[in-house]
Every structure is written in C-alpha cells, then in structure tokens.
Scaffold this active site. Structure first.
Site, mmCIF file in Angstrom:
data_model
loop_
_atom_site.group_PDB
_atom_site.id
_atom_site.type_symbol
_atom_site.label_atom_id
_atom_site.label_comp_id
_atom_site.label_asym_id
_atom_site.label_seq_id
_atom_site.Cartn_x
_atom_site.Cartn_y
_atom_site.Cartn_z
ATOM 1 C CB VAL A 17 -0.806 0.102 1.243
ATOM 2 C CG1 VAL A 17 -1.988 -1.319 1.197
ATOM 3 C CG2 VAL A 17 -0.271 -0.044 2.526
ATOM 4 N N GLY A 18 2.157 1.231 0.289
ATOM 5 C CA GLY A 18 2.907 2.425 0.094
ATOM 6 C C GLY A 18 3.653 2.702 1.545
ATOM 7 C CE LYS A 19 3.950 -2.345 5.438
ATOM 8 N NZ LYS A 19 3.321 -3.103 4.442
ATOM 9 C CE LYS A 41 9.993 -4.469 6.279
ATOM 10 N NZ LYS A 41 8.667 -3.846 5.584
ATOM 11 N N GLY A 116 6.335 -2.176 9.708
ATOM 12 C CA GLY A 116 5.695 -3.504 9.906
ATOM 13 C C GLY A 116 5.870 -4.334 8.577
ATOM 14 C CB ALA A 117 5.887 -7.403 7.531
ATOM 15 N N GLY A 211 3.697 7.900 -8.018
ATOM 16 C CA GLY A 211 4.789 8.092 -8.398
ATOM 17 C C GLY A 211 5.964 8.645 -7.633
HETATM 18 N N1 LIG Z 1 3.430 7.098 -3.708
HETATM 19 C C1 LIG Z 1 3.913 6.121 -4.387
HETATM 20 N N2 LIG Z 1 4.666 6.209 -5.827
HETATM 21 C C2 LIG Z 1 5.064 5.303 -6.579
HETATM 22 N N3 LIG Z 1 5.322 4.048 -6.362
HETATM 23 C C3 LIG Z 1 4.519 3.702 -5.041
HETATM 24 C C4 LIG Z 1 4.064 4.918 -4.244
HETATM 25 N N4 LIG Z 1 3.480 3.830 -3.299
HETATM 26 C C5 LIG Z 1 3.913 2.735 -3.229
HETATM 27 N N5 LIG Z 1 4.423 2.588 -4.663
HETATM 28 C C6 LIG Z 1 5.099 1.339 -5.269
HETATM 29 O O1 LIG Z 1 4.099 0.368 -4.840
HETATM 30 C C7 LIG Z 1 4.552 -0.782 -4.359
HETATM 31 C C8 LIG Z 1 4.563 -1.150 -2.948
HETATM 32 O O2 LIG Z 1 4.879 -0.068 -2.104
HETATM 33 P P1 LIG Z 1 5.641 -0.218 -0.880
HETATM 34 O O3 LIG Z 1 5.920 1.222 -0.224
HETATM 35 O O4 LIG Z 1 6.566 -1.235 -0.906
HETATM 36 O O5 LIG Z 1 4.411 -0.847 0.120
HETATM 37 P P2 LIG Z 1 4.551 -1.669 1.483
HETATM 38 O O6 LIG Z 1 5.651 -1.090 2.062
HETATM 39 O O7 LIG Z 1 3.276 -0.970 2.102
HETATM 40 O O8 LIG Z 1 4.441 -3.003 1.066
HETATM 41 C C9 LIG Z 1 6.205 -0.540 -4.667
HETATM 42 O O9 LIG Z 1 6.611 -0.967 -5.964
HETATM 43 C C10 LIG Z 1 6.433 1.148 -4.631
HETATM 44 O O10 LIG Z 1 7.492 1.497 -5.448
HETATM 45 MG MG LIG Z 2 7.428 -1.919 2.554
#
Ligand SMILES: Nc1ncnc2c1ncn2[C@@H]1O[C@H](COP(=O)(O)OP(=O)(O)O)[C@@H](O)[C@H]1O
Ligand SMILES: [Mg+2]
Length: 247
Positions: A17-19, A41, A116-117, A211
C-alpha cells in the site's frame, strides 16, 4: 496533535500500500526539520540475496537518507515473517528482542520509524519462543509494548473504506492512536477515489502522489513535507486539498 517523537509504527491496510514510501516521506521531512531519525524494519521478507532485490531499508536510505536505517531479520520468501522464517528454517522474530532494540534505538534518536510487514495483524513471530505455532505476535502487540502510535497507510481505490475502518477499529481496541496517510493518490482520478476521500474514516495526516517513489531523491526530499501534516513534520494543513482534481 504535537509532532510525533520516539517510536512510531508504520503499518497499513494491506501489503503493497506504500508503507515504505510513506516511511521515507516522514523520515525525509523529520530529517529536514532537524531531527535525528532512525528507521527500523523488524522483518523484511521476499528478499532473496541471489536475485539482489532491493530491501525497504535500501529504498528508504536512498530516498530519505535518515541518520540510521536497520533491518533486524531478512527472509528470502515473500511470506508473512513467521511463515518466511519457518519455510527458510531460520530463527523467527522475537517480540521482546524487537521491543528492546527499538527502545534502545529510541534512546539515541529523536524519532524511530518502525515499518511493519503487510498489515497490522500479520503474524510476525511466535508469541512464546518455546511454542511455535501456539499463536503469533503482530505489529499491534509491538505498538502496545512500545506505547507507540501507528501511522496507517491506506489505498485510494475501492475497498479502502472497509480496510481502513477495520484497521482503525483494531488499533482503537488496543488503545493505540492511529494516523491515516494515503499512500499513493492516483493521477488519473475516478469517481471512487474522490468519494473514498470524502468517506475515509480516521484522521488524515498525509497524501502522497502516485509516482512519489520514483522521484529523484532530491526532488522527493523537497516535496515530502508538502504531503504531510505538522504532526508528521510536514507543512500541509489539510491533505484533502492535495487531492483536488486539476481544472
Ligand atoms: N506514492 C507512490 N509512488 C510510486 N510508487 C509507489 C507509491 N507508493 C507505493 N508505490 C509502489 O508500490 C509498491 C508497494 O509500495 P511499498 O511502499 O513497497 O508498499 P509496502 O511497504 O506497504 O509493502 C512499490 O513497488 C512501490 O514502489
Ligand atoms: Mg514496505
């Protein structure tokens, strides 16, 4: 709400989700505000050294360059940490080791962001080390043990109202303060994104553009405070205003 200090959990309504990007944005903003920021982490999964995949710690270090980053355990398979440890025949995460580590880091840094995970109730490790399979601890337990608030990263699309409400209710029942941040606000808006924003439960403390994670680090660091409220070291009074469709 005063700006957060000490340990802060970064959880989400789901995996992906973008954590990590939100953690980087808060780390960049707090660092720019003069804080010594550490990112921890506890359990990184889905990273097979043979494939050279990038860890969340590496993404955050590159985008935000906080004073300190560390990963406590890394497992090759993309599974919940308790399962990833089991499948790999590796030591599982111990709640009290993680709590002690985060508390120790918090004595040396102003703000400790603990990513978290997956979501809040994902099994991180066995509740009692001697009894694997006899129940697991989760990020909610970690937040309670640390007495720390939690940032809940949410999606913009269909399903987010339920997932966000479920996560906030689980936090509330544990007595944990929750702050909501939208992880990736779409460039191509659909009706559902705008109605979700109207109806999203909880207190919205940030909204990152889709992005954001692909920005050049200098641009990311300059932009990050504009996406977050003062509680998260940003300069945005109302994250909902960031979502207005372009005329
Ligand atoms: N605001 C954002 N802009 C671009 N890519 C994003 C954004 N949020 C998440 N992503 C992309 O979505 C995927 C999941 O994001 P991530 O931060 O790794 O999620 P989480 O940590 O919740 O598992 C990754 O490939 C990340 O690059
Ligand atoms: Mg993550």
């Amino acid at each position: 709400m005063d700006a957060l200090t000490g340990p802060v959990l970064i959880t989400g309504t789901d995996t992906g989700v973008g954590k990590t990007i939100v953690t980087a944005a808060i780390a960049a903003s707090a660092t720019a505000a003069g804080l010594r920021v550490a990112v921890v982490k506890p359990g990184q999964t889905g990273v097979d050294p043979a494939y050279g995949e990038v860890t969340d710690e590496e993404v955050i270090a590159r985008l935000a360059a906080p004073a300190s980053t560390r990963t406590l355990a890394a497992y090759p398979d993309p599974l919940a940490p308790i399962a990833a440890a089991r499948v790999a025949g590796m030591a599982a995460l111990d709640l009290y080791t993680v709590v002690d580590t985060v508390k120790h880091v918090a004595t040396e840094y102003d703000l400790v962001l603990v990513e978290g995970a997956g979501g809040l109730l994902v099994p991180m490790g066995p509740r009692i080390a001697a009894m694997p399979g006899g129940g697991a601890w989760n990020v909610g337990d970690l937040a309670v043990s640390l007495g720390a608030p939690a940032v809940v990263v949410t999606r913009a699309g269909l399903g987010t109202l339920n997932h966000t409400a479920l996560t906030l209710e689980a936090l509330e029942r544990r007595g944990i303060t929750g702050l909501v941040v939208l992880g990736a606000w779409p460039a191509d808006l659909e009706l559902v994104h705008l109605t979700n924003l109207d109806d999203l439960p909880g207190d919205l403390h940030g909204l990152l553009p889709e992005g954001a994670g692909t920005m050049e680090p200098g641009v990311f660091r300059r932009s990050a405070p504009g996406w977050l409220t003062e509680t998260l070291y940003g300069s945005c009074d109302d994250p909902r205003l960031l979502a207005e469709p372009e005329e």
